[in-house]
Design a protein around this motif. Structure first.
Motif, PDB file in Angstrom:
ATOM      1  N   ALA A 193     -50.769 -53.780  79.734  1.00  0.00           N
ATOM      2  CA  ALA A 193     -51.594 -53.279  78.630  1.00  0.00           C
ATOM      3  C   ALA A 193     -52.894 -52.667  79.143  1.00  0.00           C
ATOM      4  O   ALA A 193     -53.332 -51.604  78.676  1.00  0.00           O
ATOM      5  N   ILE A 194     -53.523 -53.315  80.124  1.00  0.00           N
ATOM      6  CA  ILE A 194     -54.779 -52.807  80.664  1.00  0.00           C
ATOM      7  C   ILE A 194     -54.559 -51.497  81.404  1.00  0.00           C
ATOM      8  O   ILE A 194     -55.390 -50.575  81.337  1.00  0.00           O
ATOM      9  N   ARG A 195     -53.434 -51.366  82.101  1.00  0.00           N
ATOM     10  CA  ARG A 195     -53.125 -50.109  82.790  1.00  0.00           C
ATOM     11  C   ARG A 195     -53.115 -48.942  81.792  1.00  0.00           C
ATOM     12  O   ARG A 195     -53.665 -47.873  82.055  1.00  0.00           O
ATOM     13  N   LYS A 196     -52.498 -49.161  80.647  1.00  0.00           N
ATOM     14  CA  LYS A 196     -52.408 -48.110  79.631  1.00  0.00           C
ATOM     15  C   LYS A 196     -53.790 -47.776  79.067  1.00  0.00           C
ATOM     16  O   LYS A 196     -54.141 -46.607  78.883  1.00  0.00           O
ATOM     17  N   LEU A 197     -54.589 -48.810  78.785  1.00  0.00           N
ATOM     18  CA  LEU A 197     -55.912 -48.589  78.203  1.00  0.00           C
ATOM     19  C   LEU A 197     -56.861 -47.929  79.198  1.00  0.00           C
ATOM     20  O   LEU A 197     -57.698 -47.103  78.814  1.00  0.00           O
ATOM     21  N   LEU A 198     -56.727 -48.260  80.470  1.00  0.00           N
ATOM     22  CA  LEU A 198     -57.602 -47.688  81.485  1.00  0.00           C
ATOM     23  C   LEU A 198     -57.363 -46.185  81.632  1.00  0.00           C
ATOM     24  O   LEU A 198     -58.288 -45.429  81.943  1.00  0.00           O
ATOM     25  N   ALA A 199     -56.124 -45.752  81.387  1.00  0.00           N
ATOM     26  CA  ALA A 199     -55.770 -44.339  81.545  1.00  0.00           C
ATOM     27  C   ALA A 199     -55.880 -43.551  80.241  1.00  0.00           C
ATOM     28  O   ALA A 199     -55.722 -42.327  80.247  1.00  0.00           O
TER      29      ALA A 199
END
Length: 660
Positions: free
Chosen positions: A467-473
């Motif tokens: 989830a954090i990977r998606k939000l960071l990008a």
């Protein structure tokens, strides 16, 4: 009738299975047939229907969520299999959905027109734009449109006094109320970019080399840090915050919190930090006032690139020359390939992120038990404690920092890795996804240039990591070009009271809110909910209007009963013109809790805030500041003891093994 197509579809590229692709096509077909769009708000998933109706020559466009349009809570929807999503949507959408909702909108428009005609007012964009809110439920939008009609009717019925009221708070001329700034030729330089792009450093260099200047911060901690930075550079500077004054005779510069802006004294350079706060519904009004009102020849606006369009729009409205510079990040930032599976995999230099005080304290204990010395940072801590905890991490006394999003502003730390323990955050109503901008702001703290050259972001466990990977990008949503928040000043309320005879604070706030709500939408009222709630009981006292207005702004969380009682006690003393003394809270090691000490800090700070504004009635401001410092030391010492206990136990447990 205009043909509508959905603007948001479920991605059909990722799933490879034919069955899944068919289900996705079915979902999109359902949306297309009903002129609907799938909408994701911060907390829910719904479908919104778009169209237009014409009633008695009035053409009204709409884009709203129908009464049965909410499909599920967002966290449930994302866990649903595609075929269940299709089924959920199919239950709500059918061949008559668009027509049925069009009839409902038509009926509402007819009723609204009758209501307006009965009140003798015209309808127009001020009313109908309430129906063009694709993320809003129809019943809420309908009520908003009716409220606007009712507000217009109240204004029509008002006499000359009401006309003067509208004139006195015409927000189209809001910038003109700052006479010093309005009379200057100002240039705006926007330094925008991600965390660790050097934008603040560049602005501060310009400030310290100027003959005179002001730095405006979102936090007392940031004001203090840059006050000391200017002093270290040999600049004669004063510190001005709501709770503290460090005034140097003959100072050429001021470092202050943004709410403490001096709009009377011209300077050469101003730096307004975290300019993206323009879009914040709670505090954005202070940034609007700062940009409009700071009397500086050159105004540096520092913050996220998401604010670019808003800055250009506001600069154009103010007639200021505007130069925008987009800066790149100075060190690398990357998402880790694999998640952190255990707190025992932490390393010195890591920052562990949660989103509540309770979770931070629990995690700090777990990290300590894993053998690390810990620094702890969260919003309830005073700036002094946050700074001390940050210094412990910076110096190596603490190997790991455990923090909330309070770490996102004003703390330059040698963080190598940022580890998010969750991808959800309580928004005041329920848990929802952490906003992408917040993930990027906090994650950007990893790899501070000159401290840790490469930054890594991780999630604790696979689901959080994903989830954090998606939000960071994710791309940042730009701050709107209109709708800049404005808060009522004492001058606004005095003018309204003068022409209407109204002296109740609650009613004056309502007049301010109602009048500007139906005027120029370039400037809009900030949220007055908490201030109005305080005004409700403050109007029951015999304090002057100015005193009641001041008490409505005291930085104390009155939703907490003990603080509500304290503020009420102080108000009663003011009402009786009786000075209030500050009583020291007896903080004792082993007997006082961390919460007791934090509450003491907030009590002393609130008293100091009042003392600077009503010194005759709160005469012990200097003592309150000293007590706040002592309480902060107590809190910091308590955190150090708690966060090193587990490390000592870990070392003792390992000692026999090392001896062997």
């Amino acid at each position: 009738m205009t043909k509508h197509t959905p603007t948001e579809h479920i991605d059909t590229a990722a799933p490879a299975a034919d069955a899944l692709a068919a289900q996705v096509r079915q979902l999109n077909d359902l949306l297309a047939r009903s002129r609907a769009t799938l909408i994701k708000t911060d907390t829910t998933v719904a479908y919104s229907v778009k169209g237009e109706v014409t009633v008695d020559g009035h053409r009204v466009e709409y884009a709203l969520i129908p009464p049965d349009g909410v499909l599920a809570q967002l966290n449930r929807w994302v866990k649903m299999a595609p075929h269940k999503q299709v089924a959920a949507l199919a239950e709500r959408l059918h061949e008559h959905t668009a027509a049925d909702f069009e009839r409902e909108v038509t009926g509402f428009v007819m009723n609204a027109l009758r209501r307006a005609a009965g009140a003798g007012v015209e309808t127009g964009a001020y009313c109908w734009d309430a129906l063009q809110r694709p993320r809003e439920r129809a019943d809420i939008a309908f009520q908003l449109a009716l409220d606007r009609i009712d507000a217009a009717a109240v204004q029509r019925k008002a006499s000359l006094a009401a006309d003067r009221t509208r004139e006195s708070i015409n927000l189209a001329r809001f910038p003109d109320t700052f006479r010093a700034a309005a009379g200057m030729r100002r240039k705006i330089i926007a330094l925008l970019g991600p965390t660790n792009s050097g934008k603040t450093h560049e602005a501060m260099l310009a400030l310290q080399s100027a003959k005179s200047g002001v730095y405006l911060a979102p936090l007392r901690l940031l004001a203090l840090e840059n006050y000391e930075r200017l002093r270290a550079a040999g600049v004669a500077v004063s510190l001005i915050t709501g709770e503290e004054r460090r005034v140097q005779a003959g100072a050429s510069h001021i470092a202050s919190t943004v709410e403490m802006l001096d709009v009377q004294t011209p300077v050469d350079v101003a730096v307004i930090d975290e300019i993206q706060m323009l879009g914040d519904a709670d505090r954005g009004a202070a940034w609007t006032a700062a940009v409009c009102g700071v009397p500086a020849a050159t105004v540096y606006l520092v913050g996220s690139a998401a604010a670019r369009a808003a800055i250009e729009s506001l600069a154009g409205r103010l007639g200021c020359e505007c130069e925008v510079r987009i800066l790149d990040r100075k060190s690398k930032l990357a998402m880790g390939e694999k998640p952190l599976e255990s707190l025992r995999q932490l390393k010195a230099g890591d920052a562990v992120i949660a989103f509540s005080r309770r979770e931070v304290l629990q995690l700090a204990e777990q990290v300590s038990q894993a053998g690390f010395s810990v620094a702890t940072i969260y919003g309830n801590l005073s700036p002094e404690v946050r700074r001390a905890q940050a210094e412990a991490f910076r110096s190596g006394q603490a190997q790991v920092v455990v923090a909330t999003d309070a770490i996102g502003m004003g703390l330059n730390l040698p963080i190598a890795r940022v580890i998010f323990t969750t991808a959800t955050k309580y928004d005041g109503t329920e848990d929802g996804p952490v906003p992408a901008w917040l993930v990027q702001q906090i994650g950007g703290r990893a790899g501070r240039f000159g401290l840790a050259e490469t930054g890594t972001v991780l999630g604790l466990g696979g689901p959080v990591h994903k989830a954090i990977r998606k939000l960071l990008a994710a791309p940042l949503e730009p701050i709107p070009r209109t709708g800049f928040y404005v808060a009522p000043s004492m001058e606004h309320l005095t003018q309204i009271g003068r022409v209407t005879g109204e002296q109740r604070l609650l009613e004056l706030l309502a007049l301010f809110r109602r009048n500007i709500d139906v005027h120029d939408v370039f400037f809009v009222p900030t949220s007055l909910a908490e201030q109005s709630e305080r005004a409700r009981w403050l109007d029951g006292t015999r304090m002057t209007l100015e005193q009641r207005f001041l008490f409505s702004l005291v930085p104390l969380a009155t939703r907490i009963p003990k603080f509500q009682t304290l503020l009420w006690t102080w108000a009663r003393a003011v009402e009786q013109q009786r000075p209030s003394r500050i009583d020291a809270v007896g903080l004792r090691e082993g007997r006082s809790s961390l919460q007791d000490a934090e509450d003491a800090c907030r009590t002393y700070s609130a008293y100091a805030w009042l003392s600077y504004r009503m010194p005759e009635l709160f005469p012990e401001g200097a003592a309150a500041v000293e007590m706040a410092v002592e309480a902060s030391i107590f809190v910091n010492d308590m955190l150090k003891r708690q966060n090193r206990g587990g490390e000592r136990q870990h070392r003792r447990a390992r000692a026999p093994q090392l001896a062997r």
